[in-house]
Design a protein around this motif. Structure first.
Motif, PDB file in Angstrom:
ATOM      1  N   THR A  61      52.295  38.903  34.258  1.00 41.83           N
ATOM      2  CA  THR A  61      52.002  39.543  34.016  1.00 41.83           C
ATOM      3  C   THR A  61      52.683  41.265  34.063  1.00 41.83           C
ATOM      4  O   THR A  61      52.681  41.127  34.780  1.00 41.83           O
ATOM      5  CB  THR A  61      49.937  40.219  34.400  1.00 41.83           C
ATOM      6  OG1 THR A  61      49.481  38.794  33.568  1.00 41.83           O
ATOM      7  CG2 THR A  61      49.978  41.742  33.362  1.00 41.83           C
ATOM      8  N   ARG A  68      51.791  40.605  28.977  1.00 47.13           N
ATOM      9  CA  ARG A  68      51.189  38.819  29.410  1.00 47.13           C
ATOM     10  C   ARG A  68      51.260  38.187  28.832  1.00 47.13           C
ATOM     11  O   ARG A  68      51.908  38.579  27.848  1.00 47.13           O
ATOM     12  CB  ARG A  68      49.322  39.401  29.386  1.00 47.13           C
ATOM     13  CG  ARG A  68      49.023  38.670  30.307  1.00 47.13           C
ATOM     14  CD  ARG A  68      47.974  38.921  30.249  1.00 47.13           C
ATOM     15  NE  ARG A  68      47.580  37.807  31.825  1.00 47.13           N
ATOM     16  CZ  ARG A  68      45.639  37.592  32.356  1.00 47.13           C
ATOM     17  NH1 ARG A  68      45.168  38.056  31.159  1.00 47.13           N
ATOM     18  NH2 ARG A  68      45.579  37.091  32.638  1.00 47.13           N
ATOM     19  N   GLY A 107      48.456  37.921  41.379  1.00 49.40           N
ATOM     20  CA  GLY A 107      47.831  38.402  40.853  1.00 49.40           C
ATOM     21  C   GLY A 107      45.831  39.591  41.980  1.00 49.40           C
ATOM     22  O   GLY A 107      45.488  40.443  41.028  1.00 49.40           O
ATOM     23  N   GLU A 110      48.262  41.720  45.587  1.00 52.16           N
ATOM     24  CA  GLU A 110      49.577  42.678  45.686  1.00 52.16           C
ATOM     25  C   GLU A 110      49.960  43.545  46.727  1.00 52.16           C
ATOM     26  O   GLU A 110      50.833  44.172  46.872  1.00 52.16           O
ATOM     27  CB  GLU A 110      48.748  43.894  44.526  1.00 52.16           C
ATOM     28  CG  GLU A 110      49.310  42.796  43.129  1.00 52.16           C
ATOM     29  CD  GLU A 110      49.213  44.150  42.188  1.00 52.16           C
ATOM     30  OE1 GLU A 110      48.995  45.580  42.912  1.00 52.16           O
ATOM     31  OE2 GLU A 110      48.656  43.933  40.624  1.00 52.16           O
ATOM     32  N   GLU A 129      47.396  34.097  38.170  1.00 48.23           N
ATOM     33  CA  GLU A 129      48.482  34.844  37.814  1.00 48.23           C
ATOM     34  C   GLU A 129      48.994  35.554  38.771  1.00 48.23           C
ATOM     35  O   GLU A 129      49.272  35.951  39.584  1.00 48.23           O
ATOM     36  CB  GLU A 129      47.404  36.620  37.162  1.00 48.23           C
ATOM     37  CG  GLU A 129      48.044  37.474  36.515  1.00 48.23           C
ATOM     38  CD  GLU A 129      47.066  38.372  35.306  1.00 48.23           C
ATOM     39  OE1 GLU A 129      47.095  38.979  34.923  1.00 48.23           O
ATOM     40  OE2 GLU A 129      45.405  37.877  36.114  1.00 48.23           O
ATOM     41  N   HIS A 131      51.841  38.775  38.834  1.00 45.69           N
ATOM     42  CA  HIS A 131      52.420  40.542  38.508  1.00 45.69           C
ATOM     43  C   HIS A 131      53.527  40.446  38.632  1.00 45.69           C
ATOM     44  O   HIS A 131      54.201  40.761  40.286  1.00 45.69           O
ATOM     45  CB  HIS A 131      51.509  41.162  38.818  1.00 45.69           C
ATOM     46  CG  HIS A 131      49.900  41.035  38.716  1.00 45.69           C
ATOM     47  ND1 HIS A 131      49.127  42.651  39.549  1.00 45.69           N
ATOM     48  CD2 HIS A 131      49.528  40.475  37.140  1.00 45.69           C
ATOM     49  CE1 HIS A 131      48.175  42.029  38.569  1.00 45.69           C
ATOM     50  NE2 HIS A 131      47.908  40.913  38.282  1.00 45.69           N
TER      51      HIS A 131
END
Length: 137
Positions: A61, A68, A107, A110, A129, A131
């Motif tokens: 993402t 995404r 994700g 962070e 996930e 980022h």
């Protein structure tokens, strides 16, 4: 007599519809079968977290751009390779912007940039996930 002739198609149509409805299975009658199969499947599959697979699907993402995609990785895949592949999939692979200007984070956390292999960064079987943020140097 004219009235009877005009009503005949409507009566025939209603009789056909009623006959068809009698042959459809009732929704209530199918529930026990669905419950049994659901319980059997739930008993066969138990997942307690962690990494048990050799190949895992992760979400890649770019939150700032609202982009995404999904990608399949192994625990040995490096973060640098994931960044390179993810940039290409999202269309952010301009040659004049080096990979070092992007940073990958988990994700859920962070605070610390990801480094090394994805397996060393807390990869799990489901729902992982990554980022990507543009952080020019």
């Amino acid at each position: 007599m004219v009235c009877r002739v005009r009503m005949l198609p409507a009566v025939v149509l209603m009789a056909i519809c009623a006959a068809c409805l009698n042959f459809l299975p009732a929704f209530v009658g199918m529930q026990p079968a669905l419950r049994a199969s659901r319980n059997q499947v739930a008993m066969q599959v138990e997942w307690h977290g962690g990494l048990n697979r050799n190949v895992v699907e992760v979400f890649f993402t770019a939150p700032a751009q609202g982009e995404r995609t999904r990608m399949v990785v192994t625990p040995d895949t490096t973060i640098d390779q994931i960044l390179k592949d993810g940039r290409k999939l999202l269309g952010f692979d301009q040659e004049w912007i080096p990979d070092s200007d992007f940073t990958l984070y988990n994700g859920e956390d962070e605070n610390t940039p990801l480094k090394g292999t994805i397996g060393e960064c807390g990869l799990v079987d489901f729902g992982y996930e990554v980022h990507m943020y543009f952080t020019p140097k």
